[in-house]
Write an enzyme that holds these catalytic residues in place. Sequence first.
Site, PDB file in Angstrom:
ATOM      1  N   GLY A 209       0.819  -1.518   0.221  1.00  0.00           N
ATOM      2  CA  GLY A 209      -0.145   0.239  -0.022  1.00  0.00           C
ATOM      3  C   GLY A 209       0.665   1.204  -0.203  1.00  0.00           C
ATOM      4  O   GLY A 209       1.913   1.189   0.326  1.00  0.00           O
ATOM      5  N   ASN A 210       0.000   1.975   0.402  1.00  0.00           N
ATOM      6  CA  ASN A 210       1.035   3.838   0.053  1.00  0.00           C
ATOM      7  C   ASN A 210       0.402   4.981   1.282  1.00  0.00           C
ATOM      8  O   ASN A 210      -0.882   4.479   2.260  1.00  0.00           O
ATOM      9  CB  ASN A 210       1.702   3.883  -1.129  1.00  0.00           C
ATOM     10  CG  ASN A 210      -0.315   4.623  -1.723  1.00  0.00           C
ATOM     11  OD1 ASN A 210      -1.235   5.277  -1.012  1.00  0.00           O
ATOM     12  ND2 ASN A 210      -0.598   4.078  -3.101  1.00  0.00           N
ATOM     13  N   ARG A 211       1.290   5.935   1.408  1.00  0.00           N
ATOM     14  CA  ARG A 211       0.450   6.571   2.418  1.00  0.00           C
ATOM     15  C   ARG A 211      -0.544   7.522   1.982  1.00  0.00           C
ATOM     16  O   ARG A 211      -0.825   8.393   2.941  1.00  0.00           O
ATOM     17  CB  ARG A 211       1.802   7.068   2.753  1.00  0.00           C
ATOM     18  CG  ARG A 211       2.697   6.916   3.709  1.00  0.00           C
ATOM     19  CD  ARG A 211       3.972   7.191   4.190  1.00  0.00           C
ATOM     20  NE  ARG A 211       3.562   8.189   4.777  1.00  0.00           N
ATOM     21  CZ  ARG A 211       4.448   9.303   4.594  1.00  0.00           C
ATOM     22  NH1 ARG A 211       5.571  10.024   4.275  1.00  0.00           N
ATOM     23  NH2 ARG A 211       4.735  10.733   5.917  1.00  0.00           N
TER      24      ARG A 211
END
Length: 403
Positions: A209-211
């Site tokens: 995933g990412n932020r």
Amino acid sequence: MSSPRVLLGVAGGIAAYKSAELLRRLTESGHSVRVLPTAAALEFVGAATFEALSGQPVHTGVFADVPSVQHVRLGHEAELVVVAPATADLLARATHGRADDLLTASLLTARCPVLFAPAMHTEMWEHPATVANVEVLRSRGVVVMDPASGRLTGKDTGPGRLPEPSEIADLARLLLERRDALPRDLEGKRVVVSAGGTREALDPVRYLGNRSSGRQGYALATVAAQRGAQVTLVAGHTADLHDPAAVDVVRVGSALELRDAMHAAAKGADAIVMAAAVADFRPVSLVGHKIKKGAGDPDPLVLTTNPDILVELVGARPAGQVVVGFAAETGDATGDALHHGRAKLARKGCDLLVVNAVGDGKAFEVPDNGGWLLGADGSEKELAIGSKALLASHVWDAVAGRL
Ligand code: CTP
């Protein structure tokens, strides 16, 4: 900087209890708030609640503190008036310029931006009298939010719920930043916004995933809806955000799901904004069971490239559709963030590209944003750091100019 002076009008509906949370948000973000409830509002929430949370006296009529001619002074000093909830009766009184209490009298003396957040039963919101009143108020530059849909006081559901206090507070800040009303220039337009990060599954319990918090995409959807557009928000994973009022939300997980949802929603849309943080890569294969530790080192992770959805949307766009991309850039040895942004605009082929300089705590998971808005026509506008709603409003200014 002094605290912006805000008048918070509260009309008499059950949603008045939510005005206490809005008041708290406004004071905590540095506004000086004077609460003007109607007499009916005080049937729902006591004056002591508003006085304690605002630190200022609360009156409903013009005959309190007569020597200071309150309704004139408050209206003159205000930099913003927010009325939440605005009931059908309050909208009617404001439309006709009535001055039968301190709130409506102050609305007549105020010359600053005015924001109404309506809340009432669906039948009252849809009644021709209310529809006409809202139209008149909007024609005068008052920002009348479209209410949210959902559960109302009783068992009934439909449009008429007060938008979330966080959303009202975001729009209030936007009006203070713009020092102007929001135009209804997207009325009759259909727009699609993607937001949040995608999640690429490794096994049933793990993902890459990412932020991305999704806040910028949600702000784009909120501002477009309140400028009159019909909005579809395709949302990947986000922070704990409420659905914006009057917006259709489609939830997706992976980049491939986002791609399908965007292609479906893009058909017939007037504008598309890709604010989602799409994973560039996904695991080649999804393991059907939880990957176990085992004895030795794990197998190396093998990735494959996801399709570039923005490039696909640009390739498939019908004449007249405006496509906007986002680019989060840091500078490197080959050039600064703006240099990389210009190259990305050419590579993606979109009409507009918002370039955010990231790193050092900028842009991700924070309420503010800034950067540049680059146009395929060679235009370049620097966007000073401000709220994500302000950045959204610059994007829609540019889109509306191209539609
Ligand atoms: N985007 C997309 N599909 C992808 C990757 C990105 O639609 N697979 C979109 C994003 O939503 C954004 C724009 O493309 O609007 C730019 O995203 P960014 O991650 O900055 O660009 P990349 O093409 O991934 O370039 P790089 O990571 O090499 O900077």
